[in-house]
Every structure is written in C-alpha cells, then in structure tokens.
Design an enzyme around this catalytic site. Sequence first.
Site, PDB file in Angstrom:
ATOM      1  N   GLY A 154      -8.533  -7.825  -2.509  1.00 41.00           N
ATOM      2  CA  GLY A 154      -8.252  -6.760  -2.935  1.00 41.00           C
ATOM      3  C   GLY A 154      -6.768  -5.770  -2.066  1.00 41.00           C
ATOM      4  O   GLY A 154      -6.709  -5.990  -0.979  1.00 41.00           O
ATOM      5  N   SER A 157      -6.926   0.953  -2.691  1.00 43.32           N
ATOM      6  CA  SER A 157      -6.963   1.959  -3.864  1.00 43.32           C
ATOM      7  C   SER A 157      -6.347   3.318  -3.266  1.00 43.32           C
ATOM      8  O   SER A 157      -7.012   4.555  -4.004  1.00 43.32           O
ATOM      9  CB  SER A 157      -7.633   2.157  -5.315  1.00 43.32           C
ATOM     10  OG  SER A 157      -9.114   2.450  -4.668  1.00 43.32           O
ATOM     11  N   ALA A 159      -4.933   7.133  -2.586  1.00 44.77           N
ATOM     12  CA  ALA A 159      -3.738   8.041  -3.441  1.00 44.77           C
ATOM     13  C   ALA A 159      -2.028   7.612  -2.749  1.00 44.77           C
ATOM     14  O   ALA A 159      -2.399   8.351  -1.323  1.00 44.77           O
ATOM     15  CB  ALA A 159      -4.230   8.939  -3.505  1.00 44.77           C
ATOM     16  N   ASP A 280     -18.296   6.031  -2.370  1.00 46.40           N
ATOM     17  CA  ASP A 280     -17.384   4.633  -3.194  1.00 46.40           C
ATOM     18  C   ASP A 280     -18.184   3.755  -2.768  1.00 46.40           C
ATOM     19  O   ASP A 280     -17.412   2.670  -2.810  1.00 46.40           O
ATOM     20  CB  ASP A 280     -15.941   4.713  -2.343  1.00 46.40           C
ATOM     21  CG  ASP A 280     -15.057   4.555  -3.415  1.00 46.40           C
ATOM     22  OD1 ASP A 280     -15.067   4.738  -4.820  1.00 46.40           O
ATOM     23  OD2 ASP A 280     -13.639   3.821  -3.126  1.00 46.40           O
TER      24      ASP A 280
END
Length: 495
Positions: A154, A157, A159, A280
């Site tokens: 994976g 993610s 920023a 999350d």
Amino acid sequence: MAARVRRLSAVTAVALASSGLYLHRKQLDINDLSVVRFGRAAATTFLISYDYLTAFRHVENNTEEYWELKSKVHQRSAERLRDLCCANRGTFIKVGQHLGALDYLLPPEYTSTLKVLHSRAPQSSMQEIRQVIREDLGKELSEIFVSFDECPQGAASLAQDILVMEVLVKAVHWLFPDFAFMWLLEEAKKNMPLELDFLNEGKNAEKVAKMLSHFPFLKVPKIHWDLSTKRILTMDFADGGQVNDKEYIKKQGINVNELSENLGKIYSEMIFLHGFVHCDPHPGNVLVRKCPHSGKTDIILLDHGLYQVLQADFRVEYCKLWQALINRDLKEVEQSSRRLGAGDLYPLFACVLTARSWTAVNTGISSAPITHSEDVEIRSNAARYLPQISDLLNRIPRQMLLLLKTNDLLRGIESSLQTRASSSSFINMSRCCVRALARHKRTKCKSRLKRLQLSVSEQVTLWKLDVFQLCMWLRSCVLGQWLFALLGLLHTTHT
C-alpha cells in the site's frame, strides 16, 4: 455571470503566479506545478458541473430513462474525480479516500469507483527510497534487509503540498458564497506536518497498542526504532484483507457481526474513555485476518499518523450527547448539542452525527431500523441543506471535525459489512459512556462515600446493560426463541 467569469480569471491569475514557488527545485516534475494541478482540478470541476447541468435537459424527470441516464452521469463524474485524485495526488487522494467510504451518503457509482484510492495512493520510486535510507540510516538497503519487496503493499497518501487545494477552496467560496468550508484548509494545515513525521506516527502506534492491550483481537505492528527516523518508519509486516473485502471475509469464514462489534469496541474506548482517536480508519488502514493458531479474528490497525486528542470537557459533553441519542432523551440532545456549539441547528447536528433522519432520532436510533427510504432522504437532504451544514461545521469545535470524519469512515465500513445500527454497537457505546461519565464525576467528588456510591451506581448500570445484551442474544438464537416461547406459553396457561 460576467462578474463570476472575471472572478474566475482573477483566481486563475493567482494560481499561475503561485506556480513560481516550485521553480527553485532542482529536479522539477511538471505534475508538481500548482498551475498544472489547479488547471486539472478546474477543468474536472467544470466538466462534472456542465455534465449535470446539461445531461437532463430533454429527459422527463423520474422516468426510467431519467434514472438510467443519471446513473451514467454519476459514473462518468466519479471516474473523472478518481482520475483527478490519482493525477493530483496528495490532499486530493485524502479527499477521494474519504468520499469513497461514504456508502450511506453518496451514490454507489461514486463509492465503488473511489474505493480504489484506499490502496492506490502515489508511490515513491526505488531510487528515492534507497536515497532516503542512505541519508537517514547511513547504510545501503541490502545491508539492512535480507529481502526487500519492491512492490508496495500500500502507499502512504501524505500530501506534498496543499497550495492548490487552498486556491480551489477559496475560489469556490468566492464564486459560491454558500460554500464555506474554509475549515478544511485550517485542519489540513494543522495535521499535515504531524502525518509527515514518522517518529510521531511510531509513538502514536505504541501508545494506542498499550492503551488497548486488553483487546487480544487488536494488532498494531511493532515499531523498530533502530531503523526509523522522521522520514523512515520500519515496523513488523502484518498480513490481512481489507475490512470491507466481502469475498476475503467470506472465504476466511470471518463473522461480520463479531468483526463490526470489535471494531466498535476499539473506537468507543478511544473516543469516550481515552480521548485519543485514530482518525483515518479507511478500509486500507483496517485489515482483518483469521489467526492461524487460535482461529479467532484479528483486527490490524495501520497508519497512525493522524490522531485527535480530545479535551476532557469536550469528551464528557460528547459522551452525554451520545447517551442522550441512544436513550432518546431529546431534551438532553438539544442541551448537549447547544453546549457543543450547534445552537439552533441541533436537529441537523444530531442527524449529521448519527447519519440518521430526524424522524429516526425522535423514534430512537437504537430501535428504529435503517430503511432504504431513509437513506434516500439523507442523500437528498445532504444536498438540500449544504449551506446549513457548512454553517454548522464552522460553528462546532475543531476537534469535532476529525471525529465526524472518523464516524463517516466507520459507518462506511459498517455499511459494507451490512451491520449498521446493530444493537451491540449501541450497547458498547453505552458502556463506554457510562464508564467515562462515572470516572469524570468521581474526579470531581471529594467525599469517599459519594465516590463509592458513584462506583456502585456505575456497576449496576453496566450490569443492566449486560442483562439487556444477554436478552438480545437469547432472542436472536434458536434456543432463546424456544425459551421465550415456552415462557409465554406458561404465562398464558397460568393466567
């Protein structure tokens, strides 16, 4: 309209100017230019808006042709949004992941299309990985690891920057004043530095593992501190399927009700008892597996970069609100909602928090079953009351915002497992609320006798919840149904 075009031109000029911020980089990727990312996002927004505005001009409303066309427009728009998120990466991936988990709110065309973002976040090249390891650990990759799989399981993610998102949100707010979601930027600016610090993530992982160590089904990968820095996090490998992967869960023989109940236990304790919340829980961060030794189901919690620490007073008020919602105490629902800043929008706040209609809140969310018509009503109202929702989100405490996001993601998982609004989840929430409020009252009490009375009252209430859960279990099993039928027959015979 002309004024809006002039406004849009001005915003574009700002975006062009801001792209110069990236020109100092030695190796410039054109995709990192904010003008490119902004242009891509603006074009996608225009295409989606134009499609919805023009597609239904010559189609009669509520006909079979209308619904078929609407599904196609939803699908086209979802694919455009997915492609935008993959191209722009960073914050866009985060937004797309969140939208992909809102099964109860968004059309299925959107959620099914955006779900791929849970595990298809941008990946670093092997050259970049080797360079970071060389710089931070002072060794080559081959000197540290016996083997290294270059294909990622994976991707994080995180920023790279939020400049483009900031320009877009401000632009939309300028063009459409009812859109007042500036708090999104404030929260992103506050949380991104924490998510980018892997030492902070490692500390969070160890803290939550110790905090919830009494749950044998919860697994948090062990951190290897000697191989970790602010840019590198090394941990044990944990294998499993995503929590919303129905085929994997069925193949492994995992009980979805037990899985949903245990996930609820984890988050109820995090929120109500400890005030330290993993924010999350999208399906890519929650894995499940059957333990080969015990045969029991494990829940593996990943990605510990983003946690919300709840202030004690806020947490207590939040407990009171959920207790009132579960017990259908509408007066306390209003009072707690007002104390949390919702004001006259307390009915909307209760609906947003529970993802239930106001009718269901009045009936009792723990007893009113979720129906298809209620889901349709919620989706319709979400669009209809966007200005009021925007106003509400700007009123409530900032720490509530990540809780709402967490609630949305958890409900998305429950929706995938088809375990929404189960009685066991409300019982577990009630237990945690009772314990948290009793603990709070004891800290405010100086009398030993009073503290003893509070402890006894707490245990009695928890015992009642245990009895109620036992009765619910008996009613659901064959033996229990037979027992209740027999008791009813004996009662009828006696009378």
